[in-house]
Write a protein that holds these residues in place. Structure first.
Motif, PDB file in Angstrom:
ATOM      1  N   LEU A 245      26.550  20.479  21.448  1.00  0.00           N
ATOM      2  CA  LEU A 245      26.091  19.603  21.177  1.00  0.00           C
ATOM      3  C   LEU A 245      24.929  19.000  22.173  1.00  0.00           C
ATOM      4  N   ILE A 246      25.579  18.934  23.504  1.00  0.00           N
ATOM      5  CA  ILE A 246      24.753  18.243  24.631  1.00  0.00           C
ATOM      6  C   ILE A 246      23.468  19.427  25.070  1.00  0.00           C
ATOM      7  N   TYR A 247      23.859  20.566  24.627  1.00  0.00           N
ATOM      8  CA  TYR A 247      22.600  21.543  25.068  1.00  0.00           C
ATOM      9  C   TYR A 247      21.615  21.424  23.832  1.00  0.00           C
ATOM     10  N   THR A 248      22.327  21.871  22.381  1.00  0.00           N
ATOM     11  CA  THR A 248      21.123  21.872  21.501  1.00  0.00           C
ATOM     12  C   THR A 248      20.371  20.271  21.419  1.00  0.00           C
ATOM     13  N   GLY A 249      21.131  19.409  21.390  1.00  0.00           N
ATOM     14  CA  GLY A 249      20.364  17.810  21.033  1.00  0.00           C
ATOM     15  C   GLY A 249      19.364  17.516  22.556  1.00  0.00           C
ATOM     16  N   GLY A 250      19.980  18.117  23.654  1.00  0.00           N
ATOM     17  CA  GLY A 250      19.047  17.768  24.930  1.00  0.00           C
ATOM     18  C   GLY A 250      17.922  18.605  24.904  1.00  0.00           C
ATOM     19  N   PHE A 251      17.880  19.786  24.644  1.00  0.00           N
ATOM     20  CA  PHE A 251      17.034  20.850  25.016  1.00  0.00           C
ATOM     21  C   PHE A 251      16.149  21.071  23.799  1.00  0.00           C
ATOM     22  N   THR A 252      16.508  20.963  22.775  1.00  0.00           N
ATOM     23  CA  THR A 252      15.663  21.094  21.496  1.00  0.00           C
ATOM     24  C   THR A 252      15.593  20.145  20.450  1.00  0.00           C
ATOM     25  N   GLY A 253      16.388  19.239  20.838  1.00  0.00           N
ATOM     26  CA  GLY A 253      16.341  18.074  19.902  1.00  0.00           C
ATOM     27  C   GLY A 253      15.637  16.756  20.219  1.00  0.00           C
ATOM     28  N   GLY A 254      15.127  16.635  21.607  1.00  0.00           N
ATOM     29  CA  GLY A 254      14.334  15.477  21.847  1.00  0.00           C
ATOM     30  C   GLY A 254      15.487  14.429  22.332  1.00  0.00           C
ATOM     31  N   GLU A 255      16.688  14.941  22.649  1.00  0.00           N
ATOM     32  CA  GLU A 255      17.584  13.744  23.109  1.00  0.00           C
ATOM     33  C   GLU A 255      18.121  13.948  24.399  1.00  0.00           C
ATOM     34  N   PHE A 256      17.221  14.283  25.297  1.00  0.00           N
ATOM     35  CA  PHE A 256      17.354  14.653  26.855  1.00  0.00           C
ATOM     36  C   PHE A 256      18.440  13.397  27.443  1.00  0.00           C
ATOM     37  N   ALA A 257      17.529  12.155  27.294  1.00  0.00           N
ATOM     38  CA  ALA A 257      18.419  11.079  28.095  1.00  0.00           C
ATOM     39  C   ALA A 257      19.739  10.757  27.319  1.00  0.00           C
ATOM     40  N   TYR A 258      19.674  10.706  25.954  1.00  0.00           N
ATOM     41  CA  TYR A 258      20.858  10.257  25.051  1.00  0.00           C
ATOM     42  C   TYR A 258      21.981  11.354  25.312  1.00  0.00           C
ATOM     43  N   GLN A 259      21.834  12.633  25.311  1.00  0.00           N
ATOM     44  CA  GLN A 259      22.675  13.735  25.734  1.00  0.00           C
ATOM     45  C   GLN A 259      23.040  13.775  27.297  1.00  0.00           C
ATOM     46  N   SER A 260      22.208  13.297  28.089  1.00  0.00           N
ATOM     47  CA  SER A 260      22.660  13.191  29.356  1.00  0.00           C
ATOM     48  C   SER A 260      23.645  12.126  29.500  1.00  0.00           C
ATOM     49  N   ALA A 261      23.554  11.075  28.676  1.00  0.00           N
ATOM     50  CA  ALA A 261      24.799  10.199  28.772  1.00  0.00           C
ATOM     51  C   ALA A 261      25.968  10.648  28.213  1.00  0.00           C
ATOM     52  N   ASN A 262      26.005  11.259  27.279  1.00  0.00           N
ATOM     53  CA  ASN A 262      27.003  12.130  26.574  1.00  0.00           C
ATOM     54  C   ASN A 262      27.679  13.126  27.558  1.00  0.00           C
ATOM     55  N   ALA A 263      26.870  13.818  28.560  1.00  0.00           N
ATOM     56  CA  ALA A 263      27.425  14.687  29.512  1.00  0.00           C
ATOM     57  C   ALA A 263      28.062  13.730  30.563  1.00  0.00           C
ATOM     58  N   VAL A 264      27.719  12.767  30.860  1.00  0.00           N
ATOM     59  CA  VAL A 264      28.050  11.963  31.940  1.00  0.00           C
ATOM     60  C   VAL A 264      29.571  11.617  31.433  1.00  0.00           C
ATOM     61  N   ILE A 265      29.621  11.039  30.394  1.00  0.00           N
ATOM     62  CA  ILE A 265      30.919  10.721  29.866  1.00  0.00           C
ATOM     63  C   ILE A 265      31.874  11.996  29.567  1.00  0.00           C
ATOM     64  N   TYR A 266      31.473  12.993  29.329  1.00  0.00           N
ATOM     65  CA  TYR A 266      32.252  14.132  29.331  1.00  0.00           C
ATOM     66  C   TYR A 266      32.727  14.611  30.549  1.00  0.00           C
ATOM     67  N   PHE A 267      31.857  14.537  31.213  1.00  0.00           N
ATOM     68  CA  PHE A 267      32.331  14.878  32.851  1.00  0.00           C
ATOM     69  C   PHE A 267      33.553  14.072  33.373  1.00  0.00           C
ATOM     70  N   ILE A 268      33.251  12.701  32.947  1.00  0.00           N
ATOM     71  CA  ILE A 268      34.405  11.865  33.423  1.00  0.00           C
ATOM     72  C   ILE A 268      35.724  12.218  32.702  1.00  0.00           C
ATOM     73  N   VAL A 269      35.543  12.728  31.305  1.00  0.00           N
ATOM     74  CA  VAL A 269      36.913  13.070  30.527  1.00  0.00           C
ATOM     75  C   VAL A 269      37.487  14.203  31.234  1.00  0.00           C
ATOM     76  N   ILE A 270      36.643  15.248  31.207  1.00  0.00           N
ATOM     77  CA  ILE A 270      37.095  16.412  31.974  1.00  0.00           C
ATOM     78  C   ILE A 270      37.814  16.435  33.368  1.00  0.00           C
ATOM     79  N   VAL A 271      37.265  15.372  34.176  1.00  0.00           N
ATOM     80  CA  VAL A 271      37.849  15.193  35.554  1.00  0.00           C
ATOM     81  C   VAL A 271      39.279  14.506  35.346  1.00  0.00           C
ATOM     82  N   ALA A 272      39.221  13.414  34.376  1.00  0.00           N
ATOM     83  CA  ALA A 272      40.579  12.552  34.048  1.00  0.00           C
ATOM     84  C   ALA A 272      41.552  13.481  33.771  1.00  0.00           C
TER      85      ALA A 272
END
Length: 288
Positions: A245-272
């Protein structure tokens, strides 16, 4: 001593520079853009604060992706560790052509994930359906990757088939560290194989079990290549993972900033999750 220190710096600094340039700096850029409205293509952008992060928690597609990702990760982690441990126990036994079988079981780890995915895509859509039709089974004669309810099972099969290779090697390494004297003493006491496993083998493999569980869960949570090769996130969005979802939305869906926020949240989830796993499993090691 001074020359040796200089040599250490000459070997370390280039590696640190490359790591910062290709890992740390892009990650910091992603965090920066997560507070903007940049679409990934245009020249300008403006800061929106926490708006992207708030919208992530309101996005139904994000929840669906999280549900699929966790469902896959839990199933794959359990199956990978159970099957790889059983294989390792079998390979560690006194069997003929042991080294040959070790090579065979490690082969899936050598192959590229995309290559394996495309091969299984062909098998699911052609070979397996033909075999199912010959067996007279309506269920087996359909391509499960095209079924929204069963497509995730096909992805689990591929992920587990490839994932057990590396975990098997780690379990084999752990089995080599167990002193043979323990098994000889238990056999003299009349302990069964099941009792030997629970009282000797499994406790002695506790640290390897912790490593394999953490690695398998992390790999499951970051699933991406199998999705690309097998389903592309479909049918519909039934097999779309967070990474996809992050890849398709960020690089082909014009949601780079939005999916960057999604990636930050998911990074925190994986670390936790990883830290929680390590804490719980290491506590279990001490109890054993």
């Amino acid at each position: 001593m001074a020359k040796r220190r200089i040599a250490y710096y000459l070997m370390t600094i280039p590696a640190l520079f490359l790591f910062f340039a290709f890992h740390t700096f892009p990650a910091l850029q992603g965090i920066f853009y997560s507070f903007t409205n940049w679409d990934g293509f245009s020249d300008g952008y403006s800061f929106v604060g926490l708006k992207n992060f708030i919208n992530v928690f309101k996005d139904e597609n994000v929840y669906n992706a999280y549900f699929f990702t966790f469902k896959y990760a839990i199933a794959a982690t359990i199956l990978i560790n159970v099957i790889s441990l059983l294989i390792a126990l079998g390979l560690n036994a006194k069997i003929k052509a042991k080294n040959f079988f070790r090579s065979v079981y490690f082969l899936p780890n050598v192959l590229g994930v995309l290559i394996v995915g495309y091969i299984f895509n062909y098998l699911f859509s052609n070979a397996f359906t033909i075999w199912g039709a010959k067996l007279g089974s309506d269920f087996l004669s359909q391509n499960i990757l095209g079924n929204p309810d069963w497509a995730w099972v096909g992805i689990v099969i591929v992920g587990v088939w490839q994932g057990i290779a590396y975990n098997t090697i780690l379990y084999l390494a752990g089995l080599q560290t167990i002193p043979a004297d323990l098994y000889e003493a238990s056999s003299l006491d009349g302990a069964s194989k099941w009792r030997e496993f629970w009282s000797i083998t499994f406790p002695m493999l506790a640290s390897f079990f912790t490593i394999n569980m953490v690695l398998a869960m992390k790999g499951g949570l970051m699933i991406f290549d199998q999705i690309v090769a097998l389903t592309g996130g479909g049918p519909g969005r039934s097999t779309q993972s967070i990474a996809h979802l992050i890849y398709t939305g960020g690089f082909t869906g014009g949601e780079f900033a939005y999916q960057s926020a999604n990636a930050v949240i998911y990074f925190i989830v994986i670390v936790a999750i990883s830290l929680f796993q390590i804490k719980v499993l290491q506590r279990r090691e001490m109890d054993l």
